[in-house]
Design a protein around this motif. Structure first.
Motif, PDB file in Angstrom:
ATOM      1  N   SER A 173       1.080  -1.288   0.306  1.00 33.19           N
ATOM      2  CA  SER A 173       0.251   0.106  -0.249  1.00 33.19           C
ATOM      3  C   SER A 173       1.321   1.628  -0.301  1.00 33.19           C
TER       4      SER A 173
ATOM      5  N   TRP B 134       0.075   5.282   0.994  1.00 38.12           N
ATOM      6  CA  TRP B 134      -0.437   5.992   2.145  1.00 38.12           C
ATOM      7  C   TRP B 134       0.569   7.799   0.841  1.00 38.12           C
TER       8      TRP B 134
ATOM      9  N   VAL C 196       4.406  -0.696   3.284  1.00 40.67           N
ATOM     10  CA  VAL C 196       3.076   0.378   3.183  1.00 40.67           C
ATOM     11  C   VAL C 196       4.346   0.809   3.142  1.00 40.67           C
TER      12      VAL C 196
ATOM     13  N   SER D 113       4.659   5.537   2.801  1.00 38.11           N
ATOM     14  CA  SER D 113       4.113   6.700   3.726  1.00 38.11           C
ATOM     15  C   SER D 113       4.561   7.715   3.185  1.00 38.11           C
TER      16      SER D 113
ATOM     17  N   LEU E 284      -0.712   0.478  13.570  1.00 37.25           N
ATOM     18  CA  LEU E 284       0.235   0.555  13.262  1.00 37.25           C
ATOM     19  C   LEU E 284       1.737  -0.278  13.722  1.00 37.25           C
TER      20      LEU E 284
ATOM     21  N   LEU F 195       1.345  -4.139  11.964  1.00 34.27           N
ATOM     22  CA  LEU F 195       1.408  -3.255  10.596  1.00 34.27           C
ATOM     23  C   LEU F 195       3.745  -4.245  10.323  1.00 34.27           C
TER      24      LEU F 195
ATOM     25  N   MET G  93       6.657  -0.971   7.437  1.00 33.35           N
ATOM     26  CA  MET G  93       6.338   0.657   6.683  1.00 33.35           C
ATOM     27  C   MET G  93       7.499   1.592   6.635  1.00 33.35           C
TER      28      MET G  93
ATOM     29  N   HIS H 160       8.407   5.483   6.355  1.00 31.76           N
ATOM     30  CA  HIS H 160       7.430   6.422   6.559  1.00 31.76           C
ATOM     31  C   HIS H 160       8.545   7.808   5.912  1.00 31.76           C
TER      32      HIS H 160
ATOM     33  N   GLN I  90       3.987   9.177  13.760  1.00 32.68           N
ATOM     34  CA  GLN I  90       4.162   8.158  13.010  1.00 32.68           C
ATOM     35  C   GLN I  90       5.431   7.093  12.240  1.00 32.68           C
TER      36      GLN I  90
ATOM     37  N   ALA J 165       7.958   3.502  12.206  1.00 30.28           N
ATOM     38  CA  ALA J 165       8.170   2.954  10.877  1.00 30.28           C
ATOM     39  C   ALA J 165       9.352   1.862  11.258  1.00 30.28           C
TER      40      ALA J 165
END
Length: 851
Positions: A152, A154, A470, A472, A491, A494, A497, A499, A507, A511
């Motif tokens: 994904s 974001w 993800v 983002s 998060l 997840l 991720m 970032h 956020q 990460a």
């Protein structure tokens, strides 16, 4: 002595006298002597370079003054017509952002596999190459398992180049899950315009020619959009027009208005419907636009139905139906009981508004309709422009605009292989459209909006599957979405991720890879195509004005390019092949060989119709790419009014719709998708309307989370004139001048309480208080202030960071926030028809206790 603005002037004066007296032979200021080299030569120290401020959604063209490679000051771009060559305070705050010592300076990776707010991520520096290899390995693992849909992207703040990272790259990798921040921003007001005049977007307002402006939660000289445009004309507007502001808080604009209507939050719809009732019963509608009774006798009488055949409409559709279904009993007395506004004031505002027709503007903003039942409120506010004939008219509201021609990016379909095609065919992770209770209809299409805040629920419940990888950028979803605690949980769950961020935000704490990105206004080349303003459409440029002191890469172009190279090394070349083969410089015919070249070529492709003089368009004539970069903006011709009149509204009927056949079609399509009727859709989305009421603007009682007996007060959230979308709290200027927002205090975060309520609760000015809702609690300082209506506690959004930097938080290492984040106590609820997060309208009840 505290150095506030007044004392600063005093100190400056004193220190200036002291220095002059101490050193008569060497003045400190060049301006006070002719015997200096600078004065003798009278040469500029630097140069003004064009860019764009993206501190809000106005996206104003600016110029940055560079001296010896350093950005030193900002002003509006004099070539920009949408913002009159001006800029607001947000653009100046960006100077402290770009040189913020707390910025992310190089790529980092997490070493602690455990995730949580109380866990130290253990970030260590890595190279860009290592970061890309790690990300590529994760994507390749999804490909091997034929699960690319679990990838994904974001998106937060973006430029015109977002079509690469956010648009085309996910499709080539093979996922439907590109999720934007848009639904937490302003989708409900677009809903109101679309189901009256088929326009999904932000409106423009002809302030220069208006005679009355009715502002619904709007504070356009301070926040919301088009601040430079509105502020430039506000003096003229005050001279020629009346202004009424509907807002539970005495905003900057309300303080300067002719009428302040401190409505009970979430009850704006009652006012809008009652104003429509008065316009009809007192024959104040604009007949050249709406039409009239065939015999000229007004039959709109309170409590009485009207025969549809007796009225002949011109530009509109369904007026009498609307009256019979929703308006005939909606008197100002009825509205006063619901809205808290006296009936006599409702009459006065309605009459003044109607008498100003057609130069009367109903100006709506997110604050008035981003509420659980706000879709029909937004329609009612839009419908008022139809009643007074100001829709697409001089002195009124422009929904659309002249053409601003740009190119799409090259087609990518042939780079989608069978694995990616399978991933793209999977259901989306967000709830938009696929859930009965979340129609999220963009321009009438079920699921056309991706409700951002539902992603947390999707991750937590693995519904319909679990996202695993993800990427983002420019996001801070566990700060900016309602229900922040559940985002922390999501998060933490997840698996991986990335970032991409300017500052290490909340956020970032969760990460696995952190990538530093350039500040959009100073450190990158791109284009920004904004909505219309001051009757002009526009497309601005962002120039790379300074060389970043940090090891940054451009999120939307350089990062995808480097990732494409890494994927190629691992056996998947489709992404980099697309970039190398399809992107061709429209001037030189060259193809990119690296990320920087790719970024410039992509920008040139997108903007070519604007700077290529051989391409016909209506607007500025610019002779080539270099001239476009220097000028910094392209302006269309000013809007030509009444383009939609006479059957060109784009709705199902071709008319401005009071009874919305367009909405009826959309709701029926969503109902059919789930094998139910429209009434079931209304029930699932928390609306009270049933039957024909669902197809007209009407009053819906405010929906609130929390029992009134336990939570007796209503919480109302608002925005600051200093907020660069909650990214400016780590600047000292933001904190020092926070008291520029009415009722607020410098270097503090206050909850504004009416003295009447404070007395009942035994709360005094400056007390520390705990605000608790059914969702969460925060601790802030109490401010007794008459500018909020009794029963309502108002608080500005933007403080409460436990990360982001040494100024935004009181103690970053200990995660002690400066004040509280409103989203911690706001419930994660939606205006479901548009998919918009419902952060306004007093959606949460609260209780207060001293601590």
């Amino acid at each position: 002595m505290k150095v506030n603005r007044r004392n600063f002037i005093k100190l400056s004066a004193v220190s200036g006298l002291f220095v002059a007296g101490a050193s008569q032979t060497k003045p400190m200021l060049n301006a006070f002597t002719k015997n200096t080299e600078a004065a003798a030569k009278n040469e500029p120290q630097g140069e003004w370079i064009a860019s764009t401020c993206q501190g809000c959604t106005a996206w104003c063209a600016v110029q940055v003054y560079r001296i010896n490679g350093r950005a030193t000051k900002v002003r509006g771009n004099p070539n920009a017509k949408a913002n009159h060559g001006h800029s607001c305070v947000r653009s100046h705050l960006a100077l402290q952002q770009v040189y913020d010592p707390d910025r992310v300076k190089q790529p980092m990776k997490r070493t602690n596999p455990k995730k949580g707010r109380d866990e130290d991520p253990g970030f260590i520096p890595i190279s860009w190459e290592e970061a890309m290899d790690i990300i590529a390995d994760k994507i390749m693992d999804l490909r091997k398992r034929n699960e690319t849909h679990k990838f994904s992207v974001w998106r937060g703040r973006y430029t015109a180049l977002n079509g690469i990272l956010y648009g085309n790259m996910p499709k080539i990798i093979g996922t439907p899950n590109n999720v934007s921040h848009s639904s937490i921003c302003a989708e409900t007001e677009k809903h109101g315009r679309y189901y009256t005049e088929a326009y999904w977007g932000y409106a423009d307002y002809d302030h220069e020619n208006a005679f009355y402006e009715l502002m619904w939660g709007a504070d356009p000289i301070a926040s919301n959009r088009q601040v430079p445009h509105t502020a430039s004309l506000f003096g003229k507007l005050k001279d020629q027009a009346k202004i009424a502001v509907v807002d539970p808080r005495l905003s900057t604009t309300a303080a300067k208005a002719d009428e302040w209507l401190p409505v009970i939050p979430g009850e704006d719809g009652a006012l809008a419907i009652a104003i429509a009732h008065v316009l009809l019963t007192e024959e104040l509608w604009y007949k050249p636009f709406v039409g009239d009774f065939k015999d000229g006798v007004n039959r709109f009488v309170a409590g009485r139905t009207v025969n549809e055949e007796d009225f002949e409409e011109i530009q509109t559709y369904g007026l009498v139906k609307w009256w019979n279904i929703a308006l005939k009993d909606a008197t100002p007395e009825w509205a006063a009981e619901r809205s808290g506004i006296p009936a006599e004031q409702i009459y006065r505002v309605a009459r003044d508004f109607g008498r100003a027709a057609p130069r009367a503007i109903s100006f709506m903003s997110p604050g008035s309709n981003m509420v659980v039942r706000g879709g029909y409120t937004a329609q009612a506010m839009a419908a008022l422009n139809g009643l007074v004939g100001s829709a697409d008219n001089v002195g009124g509201v422009i929904c659309g605009g002249e053409s601003c021609p740009v190119n799409s990016f090259p087609d990518f379909e042939k780079y989608i292989d069978s694995i990616a095609a399978n991933g793209n065919s999977m259901p989306r992770a967000d709830f938009g459209g696929r859930k009965l209770e979340m129609p999220a209809m963009n321009a009438g299409n079920s699921g056309g909006i991706k409700p951002t805040n539902t992603i947390a629920d999707s991750i937590l419940n693995e519904d319909p599957y679990s996202l695993e990888v993800v990427m983002s950028y420019w996001t801070n979803f566990n700060y900016s979405n309602q229900g922040t605690d559940r985002w922390d949980e999501a998060l933490a769950k997840l698996p991986f991720m990335v970032h991409m961020t300017l500052n290490p935000a909340e956020q970032t704490h969760f990460a696995d890879i952190v990538l530093p990105v350039p500040h959009h206004m100073f450190e990158r080349l791109s284009a920004v195509r904004g909505s219309n303003g001051n009757l002009y459409r526009h497309c601005h440029i962002q120039n790379e004005i300074i060389e970043s002191p940090f090891d940054v890469r451009i999120d939307e172009t350089e990062v995808p390019w480097m990732l494409g190279e890494a994927l190629e090394r691992k056996g998947f070349s489709n992404l980099i092949d697309y970039f190398r083969n399809e992107f061709v410089d429209p001037e030189t015919g060259k193809k990119p060989t690296n990320g920087k070249e790719f970024n410039e070529i992509a920008t040139k492709i997108y903007t070519q119709p604007l700077w290529d003089p051989t391409i016909e368009k209506q607007g500025d004539v610019i002779n080539g790419w270099e001239e476009y970069k220097k000028i910094g903006t392209w302006n269309s011709i000013p809007y030509r009014f009444r383009q939609k009149w006479n059957g060109n509204w784009g709705t199902e009927t071709g008319q401005f719709e009071f009874y919305s056949e367009t909405l009826k079609k959309a709701l029926e399509a969503h109902a059919e998708r789930h094998n139910v009727n429209v009434d079931k859709v209304m029930e699932a989305t928390n609306y009270t309307a049933r039957g024909e009421l669902a197809f007209v603007p009407h009053y819906e009682p405010a929906y609130r989370v929390g029992d009134e007996n336990e939570y007796p007060l209503i919480f109302s959230d608002h925005r600051s004139k200093l907020n660069r979308e909650a990214r400016s709290a780590n600047t000292s200027w933001y904190q020092e001048f926070k008291d520029a927002d009415p009722g607020d205090e410098a270097w503090d975060d206050v909850a504004k309480i009416n003295p009447i309520d404070a007395k009942k609760l035994g709360i005094e000015n400056g007390d520390m208080i705990k605000i608790t809702s059914a969702t969460g609690s925060i601790t802030v300082k109490a401010k007794l202030w008459e500018g909020t209506r009794p029963g309502v506690v108002t608080k500005c959004y933007g403080q409460g960071h436990w990360a982001y930097g040494h100024i935004a938080s009181l103690d970053r290492k200990k995660q002690i926030a400066r004040g509280g984040n409103n989203n911690t106590i706001l419930a994660p609820v939606h205006e479901a028809l548009s998919g918009s997060g419902a952060r306004h309208g007093g959606q949460s009840r609260i209780k207060i206790e001293k601590v």
